[in-house]
Design an enzyme around this catalytic site. Structure first.
Site, short mmCIF file in Angstrom:
data_model
loop_
_atom_site.label_atom_id
_atom_site.label_comp_id
_atom_site.label_asym_id
_atom_site.label_seq_id
_atom_site.Cartn_x
_atom_site.Cartn_y
_atom_site.Cartn_z
N ASP A 6 15.70 -35.47 -4.51
CA ASP A 6 14.27 -35.74 -4.71
C ASP A 6 13.54 -35.39 -3.42
O ASP A 6 14.17 -35.22 -2.36
CB ASP A 6 14.06 -37.23 -5.05
CG ASP A 6 12.59 -37.57 -5.23
OD1 ASP A 6 11.87 -36.78 -5.88
OD2 ASP A 6 12.13 -38.60 -4.71
N SER A 7 12.23 -35.33 -3.52
CA SER A 7 11.42 -35.09 -2.34
C SER A 7 11.49 -36.27 -1.36
O SER A 7 11.12 -36.13 -0.21
CB SER A 7 9.97 -34.89 -2.76
OG SER A 7 9.53 -36.01 -3.50
N CYS A 69 13.23 -35.07 -8.89
CA CYS A 69 11.81 -34.96 -8.59
C CYS A 69 11.08 -34.21 -9.72
O CYS A 69 11.46 -33.07 -10.05
CB CYS A 69 11.68 -34.18 -7.28
SG CYS A 69 10.02 -33.88 -6.74
N GLU A 149 4.48 -46.33 -2.48
CA GLU A 149 5.23 -46.34 -1.22
C GLU A 149 4.74 -47.44 -0.29
O GLU A 149 5.49 -47.93 0.54
CB GLU A 149 5.16 -44.96 -0.56
CG GLU A 149 5.77 -43.93 -1.48
CD GLU A 149 6.39 -42.74 -0.81
OE1 GLU A 149 5.97 -42.41 0.31
OE2 GLU A 149 7.27 -42.13 -1.43
N CYS A 181 6.62 -38.61 -13.02
CA CYS A 181 6.77 -38.68 -11.56
C CYS A 181 7.78 -39.78 -11.25
O CYS A 181 7.79 -40.83 -11.92
CB CYS A 181 5.43 -38.99 -10.91
SG CYS A 181 5.53 -39.25 -9.13
N HIS A 183 7.90 -41.99 -9.06
CA HIS A 183 7.38 -43.29 -8.61
C HIS A 183 6.78 -44.14 -9.73
O HIS A 183 6.63 -45.35 -9.58
CB HIS A 183 6.31 -43.08 -7.54
CG HIS A 183 6.83 -42.56 -6.24
ND1 HIS A 183 7.59 -41.41 -6.15
CD2 HIS A 183 6.71 -43.04 -4.98
CE1 HIS A 183 7.90 -41.21 -4.88
NE2 HIS A 183 7.37 -42.17 -4.15
N1 DGL Z 1 9.10 -36.99 -6.35
C1 DGL Z 1 7.76 -36.55 -6.68
C2 DGL Z 1 7.67 -36.35 -8.19
O1 DGL Z 1 8.41 -36.91 -8.94
C3 DGL Z 1 6.71 -37.52 -6.22
C4 DGL Z 1 6.56 -37.58 -4.72
C5 DGL Z 1 6.15 -36.25 -4.13
O2 DGL Z 1 5.01 -35.81 -4.35
O3 DGL Z 1 6.97 -35.65 -3.48
O4 DGL Z 1 6.82 -35.61 -8.63
#
Ligand code: DGL
Length: 260
Positions: A6-7, A69, A149, A181, A183
């Site tokens: 993931d990011s 992600c 976050e 997403c 989150h």
């Molecule tokens: N992991 C990203 C997503 O699911 C969210 C956080 C980011 O923008 O990196 O789109």
């Protein structure tokens, strides 16, 4: 091992779902915390990062890769599959799309995600490929990732912002909403309350874990090469105590974050 990237830390929502569906399987996680967020970046940069993330996981010996992600799934999946031809690559968009087509009754569907995810138009394209009649309404919600976050899960401000983001979708009388997403599962209860009980919420993390489980049942030759055990590894490209806190919030227990 199952590789999941993931990011940042949000992809642990996918890890949690994978642990629920496949509790015996060993995973290696990589969160690119040094370069998060991806959702505000250009497709070329996201693809570049996703390739590097996959290379890192492969260097750890994983046999399948899960792009947790949504942003990377939306923008980089094709590039990853073109480049890493020998290994199965899973993404989080398709499982959610399949679920949407199964649950919508009125054929009005909503998608929320980062700007890069919504701009990619991938959900719209994939849903239309399956059912051309489904109308897809999307809204980018760039403020939600920082709010999660910060741990502002139940704050009044978060509820107000959500109301603003969700109102246009509510007006379209959608009966299904995709949390596109990593989150957003942490905001699921508030989102459900804002949308009303009538609207079915599709969580791409949960759907992806079920999708992988089904895939492994259908592909015993892959299943057999995946290691079982408890030696899960969680790597990040940058460490701060905040990342450790978010990780604990998502998984419900502390984990040891290793610097990649
Ligand atoms: N992991 C990203 C997503 O699911 C969210 C956080 C980011 O923008 O990196 O789109």
């Amino acid at each position: 091992m199952i590789g999941i990237f993931d990011s940042g830390i949000g992809g642990l929502t996918v890890v949690k779902a994978v642990f629920q569906q496949l509790p015996d399987y060993e995973i290696v996680y990589f969160g690119d915390t040094a370069r998060t967020p991806y959702g505000t970046k250009s497709p070329a940069t996201i693809i570049d990062y996703a390739i590097q993330d996959t290379e890192f996981l492969l260097s750890k010996g994983v046999k399948i890769v899960v792009v947790a992600c949504n942003t990377a799934s939306s923008v980089a999946t094709e590039a990853l599959r073109d480049r890493f031809t020998g290994i199965p690559i899973f993404e989080v968009v398709t499982p959610a799309v399949v679920k949407v087509t199964q649950v919508t009754k009125n054929y009005n569907v909503g998608i929320i995600g980062t700007r890069a995810t919504i701009n990619s138009n991938i959900y719209n394209k994939k849903i239309k490929d399956l059912y051309a009649d489904i109308k897809v309404f999307s809204n980018a919600c760039p403020l939600l990732v920082p709010l999660v976050e910060e741990g502002w899960l139940k704050r009044r401000e978060t509820k107000m912002i959500l109301k603003k983001y969700l109102y246009p979708l509510k007006r379209k009388q959608i009966d299904t909403l995709v949390l596109g997403c990593t989150h957003y599962p942490l905001l699921k209860d508030i989102i459900q309350a804002k949308m009303g009980k009538r609207v079915k919420i599709v969580d791409s993390s949960a759907e992806t874990a079920v999708y992988i489980k089904n895939y492994l049942t259908e592909h015993p030759e892959i299943d057999v090469i995946l290691k079982r055990g408890n030696n899960n590894q969680f790597y990040v490209s940058d460490f701060t105590p905040t990342f450790a806190e978010i990780a604990k919030k998502i998984l419900g227990r502390p984990i040891h974050l290793l610097l990649a």
